[in-house]
Design an enzyme around this catalytic site. Sequence first.
Site, PDB file in Angstrom:
ATOM      1  N   TYR A 100      24.881 -63.632 -24.302  1.00 53.99           N
ATOM      2  CA  TYR A 100      25.261 -62.625 -23.772  1.00 53.99           C
ATOM      3  C   TYR A 100      23.963 -61.127 -23.221  1.00 53.99           C
ATOM      4  O   TYR A 100      24.360 -60.654 -22.343  1.00 53.99           O
ATOM      5  CB  TYR A 100      25.961 -61.752 -24.660  1.00 53.99           C
ATOM      6  CG  TYR A 100      26.408 -60.591 -24.163  1.00 53.99           C
ATOM      7  CD1 TYR A 100      28.052 -60.891 -23.514  1.00 53.99           C
ATOM      8  CD2 TYR A 100      25.990 -58.968 -23.995  1.00 53.99           C
ATOM      9  CE1 TYR A 100      28.761 -59.549 -22.760  1.00 53.99           C
ATOM     10  CE2 TYR A 100      27.182 -58.175 -23.821  1.00 53.99           C
ATOM     11  CZ  TYR A 100      27.747 -58.446 -23.230  1.00 53.99           C
ATOM     12  OH  TYR A 100      28.937 -57.341 -22.724  1.00 53.99           O
ATOM     13  N   ASP A 114      38.973 -67.293 -10.829  1.00 60.69           N
ATOM     14  CA  ASP A 114      37.632 -67.802 -11.735  1.00 60.69           C
ATOM     15  C   ASP A 114      36.459 -67.893 -11.425  1.00 60.69           C
ATOM     16  O   ASP A 114      36.102 -68.138  -9.979  1.00 60.69           O
ATOM     17  CB  ASP A 114      38.025 -68.391 -12.465  1.00 60.69           C
ATOM     18  CG  ASP A 114      37.073 -69.954 -13.434  1.00 60.69           C
ATOM     19  OD1 ASP A 114      36.114 -68.890 -13.707  1.00 60.69           O
ATOM     20  OD2 ASP A 114      37.832 -70.028 -13.879  1.00 60.69           O
ATOM     21  N   VAL A 115      35.102 -66.373 -12.223  1.00 62.41           N
ATOM     22  CA  VAL A 115      34.821 -66.125 -11.245  1.00 62.41           C
ATOM     23  C   VAL A 115      32.887 -67.892 -11.495  1.00 62.41           C
ATOM     24  O   VAL A 115      32.722 -67.235 -10.013  1.00 62.41           O
ATOM     25  CB  VAL A 115      33.819 -65.231 -11.521  1.00 62.41           C
ATOM     26  CG1 VAL A 115      34.466 -63.804 -11.321  1.00 62.41           C
ATOM     27  CG2 VAL A 115      33.113 -65.415 -13.271  1.00 62.41           C
ATOM     28  N   GLY A 151      32.939 -60.787 -17.632  1.00 69.60           N
ATOM     29  CA  GLY A 151      32.045 -61.609 -18.827  1.00 69.60           C
ATOM     30  C   GLY A 151      32.694 -61.861 -20.298  1.00 69.60           C
ATOM     31  O   GLY A 151      34.493 -61.708 -19.794  1.00 69.60           O
ATOM     32  N   ARG A 163      42.252 -55.325 -17.807  1.00 67.61           N
ATOM     33  CA  ARG A 163      42.042 -54.245 -19.522  1.00 67.61           C
ATOM     34  C   ARG A 163      40.782 -54.040 -19.684  1.00 67.61           C
ATOM     35  O   ARG A 163      40.152 -54.175 -18.989  1.00 67.61           O
ATOM     36  CB  ARG A 163      42.161 -55.684 -20.818  1.00 67.61           C
ATOM     37  CG  ARG A 163      41.365 -56.557 -20.693  1.00 67.61           C
ATOM     38  CD  ARG A 163      41.310 -57.455 -21.463  1.00 67.61           C
ATOM     39  NE  ARG A 163      40.301 -58.420 -21.974  1.00 67.61           N
ATOM     40  CZ  ARG A 163      40.350 -59.176 -22.667  1.00 67.61           C
ATOM     41  NH1 ARG A 163      41.557 -59.554 -23.441  1.00 67.61           N
ATOM     42  NH2 ARG A 163      39.382 -60.389 -22.277  1.00 67.61           N
ATOM     43  N   GLY A 164      40.660 -53.057 -20.220  1.00 65.88           N
ATOM     44  CA  GLY A 164      39.377 -51.609 -20.526  1.00 65.88           C
ATOM     45  C   GLY A 164      38.873 -51.357 -19.595  1.00 65.88           C
ATOM     46  O   GLY A 164      39.776 -50.964 -19.382  1.00 65.88           O
ATOM     47  N   ILE A 165      37.649 -51.502 -19.889  1.00 62.63           N
ATOM     48  CA  ILE A 165      36.574 -50.713 -19.209  1.00 62.63           C
ATOM     49  C   ILE A 165      36.968 -50.785 -17.366  1.00 62.63           C
ATOM     50  O   ILE A 165      37.565 -50.291 -16.724  1.00 62.63           O
ATOM     51  CB  ILE A 165      35.258 -51.106 -19.156  1.00 62.63           C
ATOM     52  CG1 ILE A 165      34.482 -50.715 -20.298  1.00 62.63           C
ATOM     53  CG2 ILE A 165      34.612 -50.179 -17.958  1.00 62.63           C
ATOM     54  CD1 ILE A 165      33.527 -51.219 -21.237  1.00 62.63           C
ATOM     55  N   LYS A 188      23.495 -60.319 -19.254  1.00 64.10           N
ATOM     56  CA  LYS A 188      23.134 -58.365 -18.914  1.00 64.10           C
ATOM     57  C   LYS A 188      22.011 -58.088 -18.447  1.00 64.10           C
ATOM     58  O   LYS A 188      22.177 -57.301 -17.124  1.00 64.10           O
ATOM     59  CB  LYS A 188      23.999 -57.586 -19.980  1.00 64.10           C
ATOM     60  CG  LYS A 188      24.785 -58.281 -20.683  1.00 64.10           C
ATOM     61  CD  LYS A 188      26.143 -58.025 -18.794  1.00 64.10           C
ATOM     62  CE  LYS A 188      27.479 -58.357 -19.671  1.00 64.10           C
ATOM     63  NZ  LYS A 188      28.516 -57.419 -18.216  1.00 64.10           N
ATOM     64  N   ARG A 232      41.857 -63.395 -15.319  1.00 59.13           N
ATOM     65  CA  ARG A 232      42.609 -64.739 -15.631  1.00 59.13           C
ATOM     66  C   ARG A 232      43.516 -64.753 -15.748  1.00 59.13           C
ATOM     67  O   ARG A 232      44.070 -66.117 -16.665  1.00 59.13           O
ATOM     68  CB  ARG A 232      41.367 -65.427 -16.160  1.00 59.13           C
ATOM     69  CG  ARG A 232      40.628 -65.955 -15.776  1.00 59.13           C
ATOM     70  CD  ARG A 232      38.650 -66.936 -15.613  1.00 59.13           C
ATOM     71  NE  ARG A 232      38.388 -66.210 -17.208  1.00 59.13           N
ATOM     72  CZ  ARG A 232      37.803 -66.894 -18.002  1.00 59.13           C
ATOM     73  NH1 ARG A 232      37.582 -68.270 -17.312  1.00 59.13           N
ATOM     74  NH2 ARG A 232      37.546 -66.535 -18.981  1.00 59.13           N
TER      75      ARG A 232
END
Length: 238
Positions: free
Chosen positions: A144, A52-53, A81, A16-18, A148, A38
């Site tokens: 967060y 699952d990282v 993330g 999803r998303g980016i 990052k 996931r």
Amino acid sequence: MDRPPARSCLVVGGNRGIGRAIAEELLADGERVAVTHRAGDAPEGALAVHCDVTDSAGVDAAFRTVEAAHGPVEVLVVNAGIVQDRLLATMSERSFAEVLDTNLTGAYRVVKRATRGMLRLGRGRIVLMSSVVALQGSTGQANYAASKAGLIGFGRSLARELGPRNVTVNIVAPGLVDTDMTHGLSRELREQYVRQIPLGRTAAPVEVARVVRFLVSPDAGYVTGALVPVDGGSSMGH
């Protein structure tokens, strides 16, 4: 000119998303694309692999699935993330640790596994997805932002380690992007953020994805250790 052979590409967090937009751009280039998730599905034409990282065994299993289907991973984009926003005074140690474990240590697990095949092949492209928050900071996002920002030092160290083996490592730092995550913001907060962006708008996921597409392309063969902000100018001076 003949199209170069399709490569095995893995987008971690690509459902999803980016991440999904990145996978779609790579598919459009004719690459063999796998995405980890996931929950949720994958873009049409991509191989979906549960991962699952935070689980090293699960990361290894996901890579074995991708390698069996597409061959050794030559292009890795680490986009997985999570956020658990809270002011530091009320942020639990568990919340801090979970965000670091997913966003930063998770990247370590994935990249370490990917480099096995890249070093044997003598080539590879790695892109780590950081955030403008790593450069500017953000109230309520100490965990967060720390995760990052850690990706920047991690990626630049790897660029030095892996460069002699023809593996490039770059970091992309998106700003405010129109995704499910930002849709959860209140209208007032969203407008406040947009006012701080020189271009005066959010980014579409594809605008970030096309920067990643360039960084993993043959045209970026001499680009490594770069931090590329895609944030409408909001992090200028950092």
